[in-house]
Design a protein around this motif. Structure first.
Motif, mmCIF file in Angstrom:
data_model
loop_
_atom_site.group_PDB
_atom_site.id
_atom_site.type_symbol
_atom_site.label_atom_id
_atom_site.label_comp_id
_atom_site.label_asym_id
_atom_site.label_seq_id
_atom_site.Cartn_x
_atom_site.Cartn_y
_atom_site.Cartn_z
ATOM 1 N N LYS A 179 0.876 -1.248 -0.061
ATOM 2 C CA LYS A 179 0.117 -0.382 0.008
ATOM 3 C C LYS A 179 0.851 1.182 0.104
ATOM 4 O O LYS A 179 0.700 2.463 -0.804
ATOM 5 C CB LYS A 179 -0.931 -0.124 1.271
ATOM 6 C CG LYS A 179 -2.107 0.943 1.052
ATOM 7 C CD LYS A 179 -2.971 0.689 -0.104
ATOM 8 C CE LYS A 179 -3.750 1.756 -0.685
ATOM 9 N NZ LYS A 179 -4.415 1.271 -1.789
ATOM 10 N N ILE A 180 1.978 1.229 0.802
ATOM 11 C CA ILE A 180 2.823 2.558 0.823
ATOM 12 C C ILE A 180 3.389 2.608 -0.598
ATOM 13 O O ILE A 180 3.514 3.721 -1.039
ATOM 14 C CB ILE A 180 4.061 2.158 1.956
ATOM 15 C CG1 ILE A 180 3.374 2.290 3.231
ATOM 16 C CG2 ILE A 180 5.024 3.130 1.660
ATOM 17 C CD1 ILE A 180 4.309 1.821 4.445
ATOM 18 N N GLN A 181 3.778 1.574 -1.222
ATOM 19 C CA GLN A 181 4.441 1.691 -2.533
ATOM 20 C C GLN A 181 3.507 2.137 -3.533
ATOM 21 O O GLN A 181 3.835 3.054 -4.240
ATOM 22 C CB GLN A 181 4.958 0.427 -2.876
ATOM 23 C CG GLN A 181 6.423 -0.155 -2.078
ATOM 24 C CD GLN A 181 7.472 0.835 -2.341
ATOM 25 O OE1 GLN A 181 7.717 1.469 -3.177
ATOM 26 N NE2 GLN A 181 7.978 1.058 -0.940
ATOM 27 N N ALA A 233 5.143 -2.267 -5.487
ATOM 28 C CA ALA A 233 3.874 -2.553 -4.659
ATOM 29 C C ALA A 233 3.007 -4.107 -5.480
ATOM 30 O O ALA A 233 2.721 -4.527 -4.722
ATOM 31 C CB ALA A 233 2.637 -1.336 -5.114
ATOM 32 N N ASN A 234 3.269 -4.165 -6.610
ATOM 33 C CA ASN A 234 2.806 -5.366 -7.166
ATOM 34 C C ASN A 234 3.535 -6.760 -6.445
ATOM 35 O O ASN A 234 2.998 -7.500 -6.032
ATOM 36 C CB ASN A 234 3.004 -5.494 -8.704
ATOM 37 C CG ASN A 234 2.762 -6.709 -9.309
ATOM 38 O OD1 ASN A 234 3.423 -7.620 -9.443
ATOM 39 N ND2 ASN A 234 1.038 -6.732 -9.713
ATOM 40 N N PHE A 235 4.756 -6.414 -6.237
ATOM 41 C CA PHE A 235 5.731 -7.479 -5.701
ATOM 42 C C PHE A 235 5.244 -7.702 -4.313
ATOM 43 O O PHE A 235 4.966 -8.867 -4.077
ATOM 44 C CB PHE A 235 7.039 -7.015 -5.449
ATOM 45 C CG PHE A 235 7.889 -7.887 -4.547
ATOM 46 C CD1 PHE A 235 8.553 -9.202 -5.156
ATOM 47 C CD2 PHE A 235 8.144 -7.660 -3.418
ATOM 48 C CE1 PHE A 235 9.215 -10.073 -4.173
ATOM 49 C CE2 PHE A 235 9.193 -8.362 -2.584
ATOM 50 C CZ PHE A 235 9.615 -9.685 -3.009
ATOM 51 N N SER A 286 1.950 -10.798 -0.094
ATOM 52 C CA SER A 286 0.831 -10.790 0.697
ATOM 53 C C SER A 286 -0.261 -11.837 0.716
ATOM 54 O O SER A 286 -0.897 -12.641 1.523
ATOM 55 C CB SER A 286 0.113 -9.627 1.212
ATOM 56 O OG SER A 286 -0.891 -9.505 2.185
ATOM 57 N N LEU A 287 -0.694 -11.848 -0.889
ATOM 58 C CA LEU A 287 -1.511 -12.849 -1.038
ATOM 59 C C LEU A 287 -0.918 -14.159 -1.063
ATOM 60 O O LEU A 287 -2.064 -15.380 -0.610
ATOM 61 C CB LEU A 287 -1.592 -12.812 -2.864
ATOM 62 C CG LEU A 287 -2.597 -13.520 -3.469
ATOM 63 C CD1 LEU A 287 -4.274 -13.354 -2.732
ATOM 64 C CD2 LEU A 287 -2.688 -13.141 -4.826
ATOM 65 N N VAL A 288 0.260 -14.657 -1.153
ATOM 66 C CA VAL A 288 0.894 -15.942 -0.681
ATOM 67 C C VAL A 288 0.691 -16.350 0.820
ATOM 68 O O VAL A 288 0.451 -17.606 1.189
ATOM 69 C CB VAL A 288 2.285 -16.076 -1.110
ATOM 70 C CG1 VAL A 288 2.977 -17.118 -0.542
ATOM 71 C CG2 VAL A 288 2.654 -15.939 -2.506
ATOM 72 N N ASN A 289 0.582 -15.338 1.594
ATOM 73 C CA ASN A 289 0.502 -15.507 2.858
ATOM 74 C C ASN A 289 -0.577 -15.549 3.704
ATOM 75 O O ASN A 289 -0.930 -15.845 5.009
ATOM 76 C CB ASN A 289 1.577 -14.637 3.848
ATOM 77 C CG ASN A 289 2.979 -14.982 3.788
ATOM 78 O OD1 ASN A 289 3.376 -15.892 4.189
ATOM 79 N ND2 ASN A 289 3.785 -14.206 2.863
ATOM 80 N N THR A 290 -1.746 -15.149 2.851
ATOM 81 C CA THR A 290 -3.043 -14.867 3.450
ATOM 82 C C THR A 290 -3.918 -16.290 3.521
ATOM 83 O O THR A 290 -3.686 -16.912 2.671
ATOM 84 C CB THR A 290 -3.648 -13.677 2.821
ATOM 85 O OG1 THR A 290 -5.020 -13.388 3.432
ATOM 86 C CG2 THR A 290 -4.203 -14.212 1.379
ATOM 87 N N HIS A 291 -4.746 -16.235 4.420
ATOM 88 C CA HIS A 291 -5.538 -17.397 4.430
ATOM 89 C C HIS A 291 -7.084 -17.021 4.662
ATOM 90 O O HIS A 291 -7.929 -17.769 5.029
ATOM 91 C CB HIS A 291 -5.329 -18.486 5.692
ATOM 92 C CG HIS A 291 -4.347 -19.370 5.079
ATOM 93 N ND1 HIS A 291 -4.117 -20.293 4.377
ATOM 94 C CD2 HIS A 291 -2.953 -19.301 5.936
ATOM 95 C CE1 HIS A 291 -2.654 -20.716 4.140
ATOM 96 N NE2 HIS A 291 -2.138 -20.233 5.122
ATOM 97 N N GLU A 328 -7.191 -8.111 -6.447
ATOM 98 C CA GLU A 328 -7.519 -7.101 -7.289
ATOM 99 C C GLU A 328 -6.421 -6.023 -7.366
ATOM 100 O O GLU A 328 -6.099 -5.210 -8.448
ATOM 101 C CB GLU A 328 -8.688 -6.395 -6.802
ATOM 102 C CG GLU A 328 -9.251 -5.019 -7.315
ATOM 103 C CD GLU A 328 -10.821 -4.641 -6.894
ATOM 104 O OE1 GLU A 328 -10.868 -3.715 -7.293
ATOM 105 O OE2 GLU A 328 -11.269 -5.345 -5.866
ATOM 106 N N ARG A 329 -5.478 -5.644 -6.215
ATOM 107 C CA ARG A 329 -4.764 -4.633 -6.140
ATOM 108 C C ARG A 329 -3.524 -5.254 -6.953
ATOM 109 O O ARG A 329 -2.690 -4.387 -7.508
ATOM 110 C CB ARG A 329 -4.035 -4.519 -4.503
ATOM 111 C CG ARG A 329 -5.134 -3.754 -3.822
ATOM 112 C CD ARG A 329 -6.026 -2.692 -4.207
ATOM 113 N NE ARG A 329 -5.451 -1.711 -4.791
ATOM 114 C CZ ARG A 329 -5.971 -0.640 -5.496
ATOM 115 N NH1 ARG A 329 -7.135 -0.791 -5.713
ATOM 116 N NH2 ARG A 329 -5.320 0.532 -6.006
ATOM 117 N N GLU A 330 -3.220 -6.605 -6.907
ATOM 118 C CA GLU A 330 -1.858 -7.115 -7.647
ATOM 119 C C GLU A 330 -2.301 -6.783 -9.186
ATOM 120 O O GLU A 330 -1.755 -6.377 -9.803
ATOM 121 C CB GLU A 330 -2.039 -8.438 -7.439
ATOM 122 C CG GLU A 330 -0.800 -9.169 -7.924
ATOM 123 C CD GLU A 330 -0.772 -9.502 -9.212
ATOM 124 O OE1 GLU A 330 0.130 -9.544 -10.029
ATOM 125 O OE2 GLU A 330 -1.979 -9.891 -9.720
ATOM 126 N N ALA A 331 -3.810 -6.936 -9.493
ATOM 127 C CA ALA A 331 -3.983 -6.802 -11.016
ATOM 128 C C ALA A 331 -3.738 -5.258 -11.277
ATOM 129 O O ALA A 331 -3.158 -4.928 -12.660
ATOM 130 C CB ALA A 331 -5.434 -7.347 -11.055
#
Length: 842
Positions: free
Chosen positions: A79-81, A90-92, A97-102, A112-115
């Motif tokens: 978000k900061i980036q 930011a994409n990285f 974060s997506l890898v680590n979330t459950h 959505e933010r990654e896209a």
């Protein structure tokens, strides 16, 4: 630094709004071991504008924290980036974060933010995992073990395929592989054996033979043998439990009661203590239990037409129940229960009360979760449709071949098994927020077609099919390209057939493809029927301004507008068995299942009239004044149409029989060839009329005084009721008779016969041959005769054969295949096996 502070100041309000929104969705879920450090980092950035120190602290948390800490740290770094307009960074971080979330809500938001911060399309296909041999069996998830057909055993780990060294024979029967070891038998004569992976532990043998069922969970094992049911506890000790459970099937382990669930032939689910082997509870049903899902606290089961939810630790009374059709599979999905019926109907149920959250008609053969919060629906045609937590489709893909097992999940991959020597890896965290690479290529190809850049189009399509072999839009463009190049009719039809077949799984492309397809084949319209995949080659009836079809698998009747193929209405007719007996005319349909017949007046809004039958229905004939039903146990029943009530019921034979009605007389013929005549008013048999027809009768029809029979000996028998003393004329066929009907040929009664070898023949009432037509590819070999023409499906086309001479007069192309034709409203109708409705103007 001042620039960073200015950026932070400018975007603090926006940042706080986004952050508040996310936290509202997730609730108080952020509770990692470094939560205080995260709050400190947020304070530094939001309140002080100290970008550098906030970033440094979050990066440290991302390395040292637990999974929840890492998820948050990467999220805030992203978000900061993003607020600093560093999209690549930011994409990285969003990806990490997506890898680590459950958390499902967080996963969708991060995707959505990654896209948004990415400038690339999604490559769904990842590097495949090559195998030395096809897979024989798959065991477990995370880790997953494979027994290959060459006898070797592999483990799918983070680094790929790992070999498991073992002395187990290549042809051994393996029942389970866990992180502890392998449960197996060396051969059919051997007993059960556990071989440990740990050198310090000895292998164990158990005197259990003829194993028919095996279940293991948390090192607890239950084994079904031909003569015993055995429990093996976590210490390896065996308990043999009573023989009364020998014919039961093992459904799972129920944690709260520490019991195994056994589905037994007494229509009951028996819970057996995993430690003592004694029965702790019995859940009894009126009907057999067809499906069971044992969850953490609850047990779900299907019995008869009902789906039940039980909490076995409490009462034997179900928490709730709902009505269902024939159920194929039940799984847990997020906080819901996904239930797949034979009709293709997929429903998502609330665990608490059985409330249907969402329900859709699908082509699903296998369902399994994919990315967090997504459910993969795999069809037998090779299509994957990923849906969200309300069963809304979020992406489509087609491999042109179906998976053989449910997907294999690892920490960083999802593998699909197509039965060959490789496991195809797909992106484990794709949510449809970015366009697929194949979608982008298809768009490029579409623009090339619009600009008539045909050479470039050919190259682009080749690239597209390497990325997605079953891309429906690609096959559509190939068909158009082949038409432009004046390619062979066969290749054009093949391309159109693929485009139409594949479009049915993707509503985003179906309309455009079918509209263009209808023009290509000269159809009035081509539309998709919203019926179950289980209903192949639907049949049609009706007249004038109404066209009807029935979907037995889904239990529905559809009224179709014959002008454009659009559905006017659908009416539920209830669950039907696999072989309902159906009779109809233009506006009435009679459907018999078991000992009940339901009458539906299709031009009225009234409910169905139910008639109890004296036996299971064998045949139904619908006439203007009455409906007649024959049963398997030899009854004939009449229902008056004026009030839809039974007029009479008579026992006429001991078994099944065929019937016709003409000029107030009902002729009945048993399959053994006993011919009788019954009065339609009283139902009484005419004692003065009796005739024995030689042979096993398979078909019967009537035209005025001519009765025509077909026998299992490939004979056509023609009998004149005006000359009862005369023996029937016999005509020998060179193949079994598939269908037979009396037709009007320019004012004369003729007999139209279709054979199993696809031949169609026309005979006079005297048995003289008029002509023979050699057909091919007809599904049911049951033509539709109207006027002076005979219409017949021939695989990739529907043809018209002249009644006069048996010559083809018209052809309609149906590259996707077609079923028995039907004509009304001056339009020819037929449907493909993929539920595509054709309407051709006559």
């Amino acid at each position: 630094m001042s620039r960073m502070m200015n950026i932070a100041a400018l975007h603090t309000s926006q940042f706080m709004k986004v952050l508040a929104s996310v936290l509202l969705c997730l609730g108080s879920v952020f509770a990692g071991k470094m939560d205080a450090s995260i709050q400190e980092a947020l304070y530094l950035f939001e309140m002080k504008g100290d970008y550098a120190n906030a970033t440094s602290l979050l990066e440290r948390i991302s390395k040292e924290g637990d999974q929840s800490d890492k998820e948050q740290a990467f999220f805030y770094l992203g978000k900061i980036q993003e607020l600093s307009n560093n999209r690549q960074s930011a994409n990285f971080y969003y990806n990490q974060s997506l890898v680590n979330t459950h958390k499902t809500n967080m996963a969708y938001w991060l995707a959505e933010r990654e896209a948004i911060t990415s400038n690339q399309s999604e490559r769904l296909l990842q590097k495949p995992l090559m195998l030395p041999s096809p897979i024989r069996k798959v065991f477990g998830q995370s880790p997953t073990y494979l027994q290959l057909k060459n006898g070797s055993i592999k483990r799918i780990g983070a680094e790929g395929l790992e070999n498991i060294s073992t002395d187990i024979k290549a042809n051994a029967e393996i029942y389970q592989i866990t992180s502890q070891g392998i449960w197996h038998r060396a051969d059919a004569e051997d007993s059960l054996r556990f071989t440990s992976f740990h050198s310090g532990k000895q292998s164990r043998n158990y005197d259990i033979f003829d194993i028919t069922g095996f279940f293991e969970q948390d090192n607890r094992v239950i084994v079904q043998g031909s003569q015993s049911l055995s429990l093996i506890n976590q210490n390896g000790a065996k308990i043999t439990i009573p023989e009364k459970y020998n014919s039961c099937s093992i459904e799972g382990y129920h944690g709260p009661t520490k019991s195994y669930a056994l589905n037994c032939p007494d229509n009951s689910l028996h819970l057996i203590s995993a430690e003592a082997g004694v029965e702790t509870k019995t859940i009894s049903q009126f009907d057999a239990i067809s499906k069971v899902l044992v969850e953490k606290k609850l047990i779900y089961l299907v019995s008869g037409n009902n789906f039940y939810c039980y909490a076995p630790k409490g009462s034997n009374t179900p928490l709730w129940k709902i009505s269902v059709g024939t159920v194929e599979d039940i799984i847990t999905f997020e906080n819901s229960i996904a239930i797949l019926e034979s009709s293709g109907r997929l429903s998502l149920l609330d665990k608490r009360n059985g409330f249907v959250k969402a329900s859709v008609l699908t082509e699903t053969a296998i369902m399994s979760p994919l990315a967090q919060g997504t459910l993969g629906l795999f069809s037998s045609e090779g299509t994957i449709v990923a849906v969200d937590t309300l069963l809304r489709p979020i992406w489509f893909y087609n491999f042109l071949k179906s998976v053989e097992t449910k997907p294999i999940h690892t920490e960083d991959a999802i593998y699909l098994n197509f039965g060959d020597t490789r496991l195809q890896s797909i992106s484990p965290r794709y949510y449809g927020k970015k366009a697929l690479l194949s979608t982008q290529i298809a768009k490029k190809a579409s623009l090339l077609m619009e600009n008539e850049q045909w050479d470039s189009l050919e190259v682009t399509l080749d690239t597209l099919f390497k990325v997605e072999p079953g891309n429906a839009e690609g096959w559509f463009l190939r068909a158009v390209y082949l038409e432009h190049k004046d390619a062979s009719e066969k290749s054009i039809q093949q391309a159109w057939a693929e485009a139409v077949r594949l479009s049915t799984s993707n509503p985003r492309t179906a309309h455009v493809i079918l509209e263009r397809y209808s023009k290509a084949i000269g159809a009035k319209f081509v539309s998709q029927l919203p019926i179950s995949p289980k209903t192949v080659y639907p049949q049609f009836f009706g007249g004038k301004k109404n066209l009807y079809t029935i979907d037995p698998a889904a239990g529905q009747i559809f009224n179709i507008n014959p002008e454009n193929g659009e559905i006017r209405w659908a009416k539920n007719i209830g669950k039907l068995d696999f072989n309902p007996v159906i009779g109809h005319d233009e506006n009435t349909i009679a459907i018999a299942t078991k000992y009940n017949m339901s009458l539906f007046e299709l031009n009225k809004t009234s409910t169905a009239t139910n008639i109890q039958l004296p036996g299971k229905a064998f045949d139904i004939k619908v006439f203007d004044d009455a409906i007649y039903v024959s049963t398997w146990n030899g009854f004939l029943l009449k229902v008056n149409r004026s009030e839809n009530k039974q007029a009479w019921s008579r026992k006429v034979f001991s078994g099944t029989f065929l019937m016709t009605k003409e000029n107030g007389k009902i002729y009945l013929c048993s399959q053994e060839g006993n011919l009788q005549m019954v009065d339609e008013i009283s139902g009484l048999t005419d004692e003065g009329f009796s005739k024995k027809i030689t042979g096993n009768i398979t078909h019967m029809d009537q035209g005025d005084s001519t009765l025509v029979f077909a026998t299992s000996a490939n004979k056509l028998l023609i009998y004149n009721t005006k000359h009862p003393e005369a023996a029937p004329l016999q005509v020998l066929m060179d193949s079994p008779i598939s269908s037979m009907q009396i037709v009007n040929n320019h004012g004369e009664k003729n007999i139209l016969v279709n054979l199993a070898n696809q031949s169609m023949l026309l005979y006079s009432e005297s048995g003289a041959p008029i002509w023979k037509f050699n057909g091919k590819g007809s599904v049911f070999s049951k033509p539709f005769a109207k006027g002076n023409e005979i219409w017949l499906d021939q695989g990739s086309e529907i043809i018209s054969v002249a009644m006069k001479d048996g010559k083809i007069t018209k052809r309609y192309s149906t590259p996707g295949g077609s079923g028995t034709p039907f004509i009304t409203n001056n339009t020819l109708f037929s449907a493909s096996p993929k539920r595509i409705l054709y309407g051709f103007p006559l």
